[in-house]
Write an enzyme that holds these catalytic residues in place. Structure first.
Site, PDB file in Angstrom:
ATOM      1  N   GLU A  18     -10.078   9.588   3.781  1.00  0.00           N
ATOM      2  CA  GLU A  18     -10.126  10.871   4.503  1.00  0.00           C
ATOM      3  C   GLU A  18      -9.661  12.062   3.677  1.00  0.00           C
ATOM      4  OE1 GLU A  18      -8.349   8.174   5.645  1.00  0.00           O
ATOM      5  OE2 GLU A  18      -8.174   8.254   7.830  1.00  0.00           O
ATOM      6  N   ASP A 105      -8.230   5.391   7.756  1.00  0.00           N
ATOM      7  CA  ASP A 105      -7.043   4.788   8.372  1.00  0.00           C
ATOM      8  C   ASP A 105      -7.419   3.723   9.397  1.00  0.00           C
ATOM      9  OD1 ASP A 105      -5.396   6.420   6.904  1.00  0.00           O
ATOM     10  OD2 ASP A 105      -5.248   7.962   8.454  1.00  0.00           O
ATOM     11  N   ASP A 107      -6.797   2.984  12.480  1.00  0.00           N
ATOM     12  CA  ASP A 107      -6.493   3.265  13.871  1.00  0.00           C
ATOM     13  C   ASP A 107      -7.782   3.746  14.521  1.00  0.00           C
ATOM     14  OD1 ASP A 107      -6.828   5.847  12.927  1.00  0.00           O
ATOM     15  OD2 ASP A 107      -4.710   6.377  13.084  1.00  0.00           O
ATOM     16  N   GLU A 109      -8.889   6.679  15.423  1.00  0.00           N
ATOM     17  CA  GLU A 109      -9.514   7.842  14.801  1.00  0.00           C
ATOM     18  C   GLU A 109     -10.107   7.475  13.444  1.00  0.00           C
ATOM     19  OE1 GLU A 109      -8.603  12.580  14.192  1.00  0.00           O
ATOM     20  OE2 GLU A 109      -6.935  11.194  14.495  1.00  0.00           O
ATOM     21  N   TYR A 335       1.906   3.349   6.574  1.00  0.00           N
ATOM     22  CA  TYR A 335       1.180   4.260   7.471  1.00  0.00           C
ATOM     23  C   TYR A 335       2.109   4.834   8.532  1.00  0.00           C
ATOM     24  CZ  TYR A 335      -2.736   6.031  10.210  1.00  0.00           C
ATOM     25  OH  TYR A 335      -3.626   6.844  10.876  1.00  0.00           O
ATOM     26  N   ARG A 337       1.428   6.614  11.401  1.00  0.00           N
ATOM     27  CA  ARG A 337       1.027   6.708  12.807  1.00  0.00           C
ATOM     28  C   ARG A 337       0.982   5.296  13.363  1.00  0.00           C
ATOM     29  NH1 ARG A 337      -2.441  10.587  10.397  1.00  0.00           N
ATOM     30  NH2 ARG A 337      -1.902  12.710  11.028  1.00  0.00           N
ATOM     31  N   HIS A 382       0.430  -1.359  13.123  1.00  0.00           N
ATOM     32  CA  HIS A 382       0.237  -2.317  12.046  1.00  0.00           C
ATOM     33  C   HIS A 382       1.600  -2.853  11.610  1.00  0.00           C
ATOM     34  CE1 HIS A 382      -3.430  -0.041  12.187  1.00  0.00           C
ATOM     35  NE2 HIS A 382      -2.814   1.020  11.748  1.00  0.00           N
TER      36      HIS A 382
END
Length: 902
Positions: A18, A105, A107, A109, A335, A337, A382
């Site tokens: 990203e 990522d 997740d 999103e 990570y 989030r 995670h």
């Protein structure tokens, strides 16, 4: 081609992440067989406005929403103009690639971004979904070797969330525009968060303080004991417990459950009792000692990291996530989030190794500690947030500085402490009693705690939200006394107390409340707080979040006409529904149909279609009440240009932007109405435009403005101009106001480069401006007399060091508000060169910093580093030298600027 086939036949492997920063880091870990590129976030999205809707869809009735609600809620995705160069670059690189790794990522999103890339690029080579939760050579190697397919259920959940938020915002916001104020916004979670802040302020407004008294006694513990004296507090009188703050309701009366069971001491009774105990002997009636044990805190997840960074570092949620993002992308942490508090076996071993190395084996428990998440449906998780790698770097070993060092240190300490032994000690409670000269039996208590083994507290102590709450590491020692011991009083005093209203939310406590109510997701909290502050629904007063009267109006409308949309349980239930879709147990189209169409009565479409008789004036009108609940006829109204108070006679006065709603009493309103500076002064009509011109008091001082007709276009803004220092709000004339409204004044164009030169008045004084260059003027009146020739002469002169007498130096650059202080950030020219300031902290630009190229992020970084270093310690000067070198220091602005009105 097999996922683990490392040959380059057919071209290099294209890895897409990203962010550019992440791309640079990962590229350094992969060899020449790989090309790492960034999508720079979402490659496409729903249309951001009518201009982004493709021509063939513009006439469709659903084009405004960007979602075809009549055809299975099919979204219309477009590539925004800013992303077209990125997409072209990715397609060009893809043309020579032998395979594609979508490494966004792991997740919802990130999964959706990967799906969008796949759908837009349409690669004809093998495609792999590459996932990892930390950016280290080992983690990237493992991710390449073990790819998977795109998880369609996660994509569906993210699509549902995006469509749901679009329908909510695009259908409800127009109602706010019509009934409250233009350019407002509503959102699935932001509106509920705003309601929380408003509800807390309502509690404070309805609160009535109660007064209660008690008695404290400092007792002499006797010869040879430590401490020699200790404090006790009155617990009961004649066997009945003494009332404390928890016994009173918010209306200031004793709670029903406490009536008859407690003694409510007033000042007279407390004074008499204290006097009657001063000469009496106290006896120890009981000593209770029991073991104390405190286990370490779990490693960070997103919300606990945000809360601790707020308590200990003073960082807002958005700032914390920005710093954490950089740490993650550069390979320092995992990570950021995540809902998880679980540590991998690798992380546990790394943490235990550092405990043994830094603290010794005595601080290491026999078995590793295993933490299990208590967050409902924590499936995006995670691993907990921790230092990356299988060997943790200490903060000193990272080479980090400033904000990044401080946040990494916090994460590192929390992770290491989570694998340490419990803190141990003993807690003691002593009960002592005496009979007053009036015959009353009074019992006092004292509590203490002694930590005999600090365990994890050697590494980390969690912060507290309430300053009156003791931290886990706090100790209070009591003397070694036994039942029956006789003690004398050094002093006995009576103390008065007043109950306090519920504390306002801070960013940390609001995040905690949202999480406890299961509203929103950890990854969204920073954005939520940023939205409600950016929309002028909430502003910060110190660390507290204060709702504006605009927020009161918005919440009232939503509560009265969209009740279930701002219902806490309903909003939390939507998160459950998204989790069901993510797990494949529910269907995206079916759920959206239930939400939007309902059963014909309670769907969103019906709610926004049948608004009934919403009285816009009543929605925005709030009656002020006295302490006894009576009304004086004074109201607060939310007008087009902000809130104002109005009495029965129609007199009006603006409400200061930094005056919290719970402090606007009828008495305070009367003061505003009685002050000319608080009122709106009509000056007359502009002969050219025909518009009324008025003078007002604003948060940056008095100003004049024109009143636009009610039917004016929404994007038309009234002209405004600050009063000169020589002017007063109650004496300014129409001619002077029209002159002020004519600013900025164009002087003409520079004959050398064609740039326009203007004269304008800013918050820091009058100046002339040419492009990004500016020079100060000597006085405000020169704004109307300075010529282009005089301006050109000023530009030939070097920028003045420091301020000229009587003239303010205009800023070289202006940025948005600082996330810590909430004040505008500017670059100014100082005695020792250019520096960045928010009015409280000054940070000199470094040698490599260019004023014109300086970014907002770099400015914030400089300020944060300066705060981290603390104030400069200056050497003491001799008295004689002090006298000759004393200098005046600039007065600091104490007025708290509210959020900029949209």
């Amino acid at each position: 081609m097999p996922a683990n086939d490392r040959s380059t036949e057919g071209g290099p492997r294209l890895v897409i992440v990203e962010s550019p920063a992440k791309a640079r880091t990962i590229a350094g870990y992969l060899g020449n067989d790989y090309v790492v590129e960034s999508s720079v976030g979402h490659i496409r999205d729903l249309p951001g406005g009518a201009s982004e809707v493709p021509a063939k869809y513009k006439k469709e009735p659903w084009a405004r929403l960007g979602v075809n609600v009549d055809d299975g809620f099919q979204p219309l995705y477009v590539v925004p103009a800013r992303q077209r160069p990125t997409l072209k670059k990715l397609k060009d690189v893809l043309a020579d690639a032998g395979s594609v790794y979508l490494a966004t990522d792991e997740d919802r999103e990130g999964e959706a971004i990967a799906w969008h890339l796949l759908d837009e690029l349409k690669p004809k080579v093998p495609v792999h979904r590459m996932v990892f939760h930390e950016i280290t050579p080992e983690a990237i190697e493992a991710a390449v070797a073990n790819p998977r397919s795109i998880d369609d259920h996660l994509v569906d959940a993210q699509e549902t969330r995006r469509i749901l938020d679009r329908l909510y915002g695009y259908e409800v916001s127009p109602v706010l525009w019509k009934k409250v104020m233009p350019r407002l916004s509503a959102g699935r979670v932001q509106s509920v968060a705003t309601r929380m802040v408003v509800d807390r302020e309502r509690e404070r407004m309805a609160f009535r303080a109660a007064t209660y008294w008690d008695v404290v006694a400092e007792l002499d513990s006797g010869a040879g004991r430590e401490p020699a004296a200790f404090m006790t507090r009155l617990a009961s009188v004649d066997g009945r417990r003494v009332a404390t703050g928890r016994d009173f309701a918010s209306d200031g009366t004793l709670k029903q459950a406490s009536q008859g069971n407690v003694v409510h001491l007033d000042e007279s009774a407390a004074t008499t009792l204290a006097a009657g105990l001063r000469t009496q002997t106290f006896e120890v009636r009981g000593v209770e000692s029991k073991p104390y044990k405190r286990s370490p805190y779990a490693p960070f997840r997103t919300t606990t990291m945000q809360q601790e960074a707020s308590r200990k570092l003073g960082y807002g949620a958005a700032r914390t996530m920005q710093i954490a993002q950089r740490l993650y992308e550069n390979g320092y942490i995992t990570y950021m989030r995540t809902d998880s508090i679980t540590l991998s076996e690798t992380a546990i071993n790394a943490a235990r190794a550092q405990v043994r190395q830094l603290f010794g084996s005595d601080y290491l428990p026999d078995k590793p500690r295993v933490y299990t998440s208590k967050v409902k449906n924590a499936q995006e998780a995670h691993e907990a947030i921790r230092p990356s790698g299988d060997v943790f770097r200490t903060p000193a070993e990272t080479g980090l500085t400033g904000d990044e060092f401080r946040l990494y240190e916090l994460i590192w300490m929390r992770t290491v402490a989570s694998q340490m032994r419990d803190a141990e000690g003993r807690s003691v409670t002593i009960r002592v009693g005496a009979r007053s000269t009036e015959g009353q039996d009074a019992e006092f208590t004292a509590s203490g705690k002694v930590i005999t083994f600090h365990g994890f507290l050697k590494a980390y102590v969690e912060g507290v939200d309430d300053a009156s709450t003791e931290s886990d590491s706090a100790e209070r020692r009591l003397p070694d006394v036994a039942q029956g011991d006789q003690l004398s009083a050094n002093r006995v005093d009576h103390e008065g107390h007043e109950t306090r209203p519920p504390a306002r939310f801070t960013e940390a406590t609001l995040i905690r409340e949202l999480e406890e109510r299961e509203i929103g997701r950890p990854s969204t909290y920073a954005t939520i707080i940023g939205t409600i502050t950016g929309r002028d629904y909430v502003y910060k007063k110190g660390q507290a979040l204060v709702p504006t009267w605009l927020a009161f109006a918005v919440v009232r409308l939503l509560e009265q006409h969209f009740a279930h949309l701002v219902d806490y349980n309903f909003t939390a239930g939507m998160e459950d529904a998204l989790d069901e879709i993510a797990s494949g147990r529910d269907d995206m189209q079916t759920w959206l149909a239930r939400f939007y169409f309902g059963n014909g009565e309670d769907g969103l479409k019906q709610l926004v279609t049948d608004l009934g008789d919403i009285d816009a004036r009543e929605i925005s009108t709030f009656r002020l009440r006295n302490a006894d609940g009576s009304e004086d006829g004074v109201v607060v109204r939310v007008g087009r240009y902000g809130p104002y108070v109005e009495d029965d006679a129609g007199n009006r006065a603006n409400v200061p932007d930094d005056l919290p709603p719970d402090e606007l009493t009828p008495e305070r309103a009367a003061e505003l109405l009685s002050q000319p500076a608080g009122a709106e002064v009509a000056l007359g009509t502009d002969p050219e435009s025909g518009r009324e011109v008025v003078a007002k008091a604003g948060r940056f001082g008095p100003y004049v403005t024109e009143v636009l007709p009610e039917d004016s276009p929404k994007d038309l803004k009234p002209r405004t101009g600050s009063l000169f220092k020589s002017m007063a709000l109650d004496t300014v004339t129409l001619d002077e106001a029209l002159q002020l409204l004519s600013l900025p004044r164009s002087l003409g164009k520079d004959p050398d480069n064609g740039e326009e030169i203007t004269a304008q008045n800013g918050r820091y004084g009058p100046y002339v401006k040419r492009g990004s260059d500016s020079r100060s003027l000597g006085a405000e009146e020169e704004l109307f007399t300075v010529t282009i020739e005089q301006a050109l002469e000023l530009f030939k002169q070097p920028k003045a060091r420091g301020r000229r007498s009587g003239a303010a130096t205009p800023p070289l650059r202006e940025f948005a508000a600082d996330p810590v202080s909430g004040k505008p950030v500017v670059v100014k020219d100082g005695r020792f060169g250019a520096y960045v300031t928010d009015g409280e902290t000054n940070a000199t630009l470094r040698k490599d910093d260019d004023v014109e190229k300086l970014t907002f992020e770099r400015a914030i970084e400089l300020l944060a580093e300066k705060r981290a270093r603390g104030p400069v310690k200056r050497p003491a000067k001799k008295a004689a030298a002090k006298k000759s070198t004393a200098k005046k220091t600039a007065k600091k602005t104490t007025k708290k600027a509210a959020a900029k009105r949209s």
